[in-house]
Design a protein around this motif. Sequence first.
Motif, PDB file in Angstrom:
ATOM      1  N   VAL A  27      -3.935   4.382  16.499  1.00  0.00           N
ATOM      2  CA  VAL A  27      -3.441   3.931  17.797  1.00  0.00           C
ATOM      3  C   VAL A  27      -2.526   2.733  17.630  1.00  0.00           C
ATOM      4  N   ARG A  28      -2.889   1.850  16.705  1.00  0.00           N
ATOM      5  CA  ARG A  28      -2.116   0.618  16.531  1.00  0.00           C
ATOM      6  C   ARG A  28      -0.750   0.876  15.915  1.00  0.00           C
ATOM      7  N   ARG A  29      -0.658   1.795  14.972  1.00  0.00           N
ATOM      8  CA  ARG A  29       0.625   2.055  14.343  1.00  0.00           C
ATOM      9  C   ARG A  29       1.568   2.722  15.335  1.00  0.00           C
ATOM     10  N   THR A  30       2.850   2.435  15.192  1.00  0.00           N
ATOM     11  CA  THR A  30       3.829   3.075  16.055  1.00  0.00           C
ATOM     12  C   THR A  30       5.135   3.226  15.299  1.00  0.00           C
ATOM     13  N   GLU A  31       5.855   4.283  15.597  1.00  0.00           N
ATOM     14  CA  GLU A  31       7.196   4.474  15.056  1.00  0.00           C
ATOM     15  C   GLU A  31       8.189   4.661  16.194  1.00  0.00           C
ATOM     16  N   LEU A 132      14.070  -1.615  -4.864  1.00  0.00           N
ATOM     17  CA  LEU A 132      12.952  -1.202  -4.029  1.00  0.00           C
ATOM     18  C   LEU A 132      11.919  -2.322  -3.950  1.00  0.00           C
ATOM     19  N   GLN A 133      11.534  -2.665  -2.716  1.00  0.00           N
ATOM     20  CA  GLN A 133      10.575  -3.741  -2.467  1.00  0.00           C
ATOM     21  C   GLN A 133       9.408  -3.206  -1.639  1.00  0.00           C
ATOM     22  N   GLY A 134       8.338  -3.984  -1.588  1.00  0.00           N
ATOM     23  CA  GLY A 134       7.193  -3.617  -0.769  1.00  0.00           C
ATOM     24  C   GLY A 134       6.941  -4.661   0.305  1.00  0.00           C
ATOM     25  N   SER A 135       6.617  -4.219   1.511  1.00  0.00           N
ATOM     26  CA  SER A 135       6.325  -5.148   2.600  1.00  0.00           C
ATOM     27  C   SER A 135       4.841  -5.478   2.615  1.00  0.00           C
ATOM     28  N   ALA A 136       4.464  -6.447   3.435  1.00  0.00           N
ATOM     29  CA  ALA A 136       3.061  -6.858   3.517  1.00  0.00           C
ATOM     30  C   ALA A 136       2.173  -5.715   3.986  1.00  0.00           C
ATOM     31  N   GLY A 137       2.716  -4.811   4.810  1.00  0.00           N
ATOM     32  CA  GLY A 137       1.924  -3.696   5.309  1.00  0.00           C
ATOM     33  C   GLY A 137       1.912  -2.492   4.389  1.00  0.00           C
ATOM     34  N   LEU A 175       8.990  -3.673  10.361  1.00  0.00           N
ATOM     35  CA  LEU A 175       7.929  -2.921   9.680  1.00  0.00           C
ATOM     36  C   LEU A 175       6.553  -3.449  10.063  1.00  0.00           C
ATOM     37  N   ALA A 176       6.456  -4.765  10.268  1.00  0.00           N
ATOM     38  CA  ALA A 176       5.179  -5.349  10.699  1.00  0.00           C
ATOM     39  C   ALA A 176       4.824  -4.876  12.100  1.00  0.00           C
ATOM     40  N   ARG A 177       5.832  -4.788  12.982  1.00  0.00           N
ATOM     41  CA  ARG A 177       5.569  -4.289  14.336  1.00  0.00           C
ATOM     42  C   ARG A 177       5.147  -2.823  14.295  1.00  0.00           C
ATOM     43  N   LYS A 178       5.677  -2.079  13.353  1.00  0.00           N
ATOM     44  CA  LYS A 178       5.269  -0.674  13.217  1.00  0.00           C
ATOM     45  C   LYS A 178       3.778  -0.568  12.926  1.00  0.00           C
TER      46      LYS A 178
END
Length: 335
Positions: A27-31, A132-137, A175-178
């Motif tokens: 529910v929390r994730r969104t695209e 290529l990098q990785g985000s906190a999520g 990406l964090a908001r996603k």
Amino acid sequence: MNRFRIPLRFALAGLLAAASAAELLAVRRTEDPLALVPAGAATVCVIHWNELRNSPLGPRVFTALDEISADGDAARFLQETGLTPREDVDTVIVAMSPGAKAGDSEDGLVLFEGRFDVHKLGSALAARGASLQGSAGGDAYYRLAHKGGGSEGAVALVNRGLIVAGSEPAVLAALARKENGGSGGLTSGTGLGRSLGRIDSQASAWALVDVTRFPSIRGRHTDGDGAQPNDEPSRAIVGAMKSVSLIALQATVRGDAVELAATGVTADAENRDLLEDSLRGVLAMWRLAVQEKSPELVSVIRRFQIDNNGDAVSIRGTLPASFLRSLKGSRQVEK
């Protein structure tokens, strides 16, 4: 038998908790692209290009894409990725915010919806020095290389239907908001999100502009040099803009015509009246200007409506296909 009941209960409770947690995360994730746009943006523009392809505006809208496709490196990039912007991009969302201080560059975010080969896009970006990098999520993104060192921005290939690009901080925030369900995004009801109700959700293209974030617009004076004597309505509009806090623009394709609407929001009743009168004056000027060379446009201008309701003044009207084709013709003559 009782000795098996307690572990079984714990096991069932654990499964239920895990299922609930997974459901909560889902529910929390969104695209939803609008949810990824920061509510703190000063300008948001949405263009549904898939609706404009077959409209009279289509040729004008896609001319810029054709010019980009003909550019050397851009053409090679499109060839490597198999991307055809005209056909593969359905929606473009652009969000911009001015720098915190005078002289600071604007911070921007662009989201593309459509059909993308993320593997080919990733390979093409890597071949041009992107890392290529990785985000906190946990989402991966590409940090674009700058010819002079540093970074030119970032691109996140979220999935085959969504790409997010912009400055690296802006992409990471999106990406964090996603991951957190769009908290702090445009659909959360804060910032420009409070004004989404002023836009028709079915519009083919629309924009919201927080004028308070652009001092150059609000501070513009009306006694500029070179103004013509009959420019008084235009001067008055510029003067009234000093109190306008928000501008909402939208265009909707209806068959072979395009409906246009523009709204200016101001809490000052006197300025709303001034803005209304000024817009009526401008329409009158336009009618006089076209009645000899293009008399058929007089009736088009007459059908534009101006409303002064609540805290806003709006103007709306419809441009027929004949008028849009005449714009295309005039541009070709200018060339």
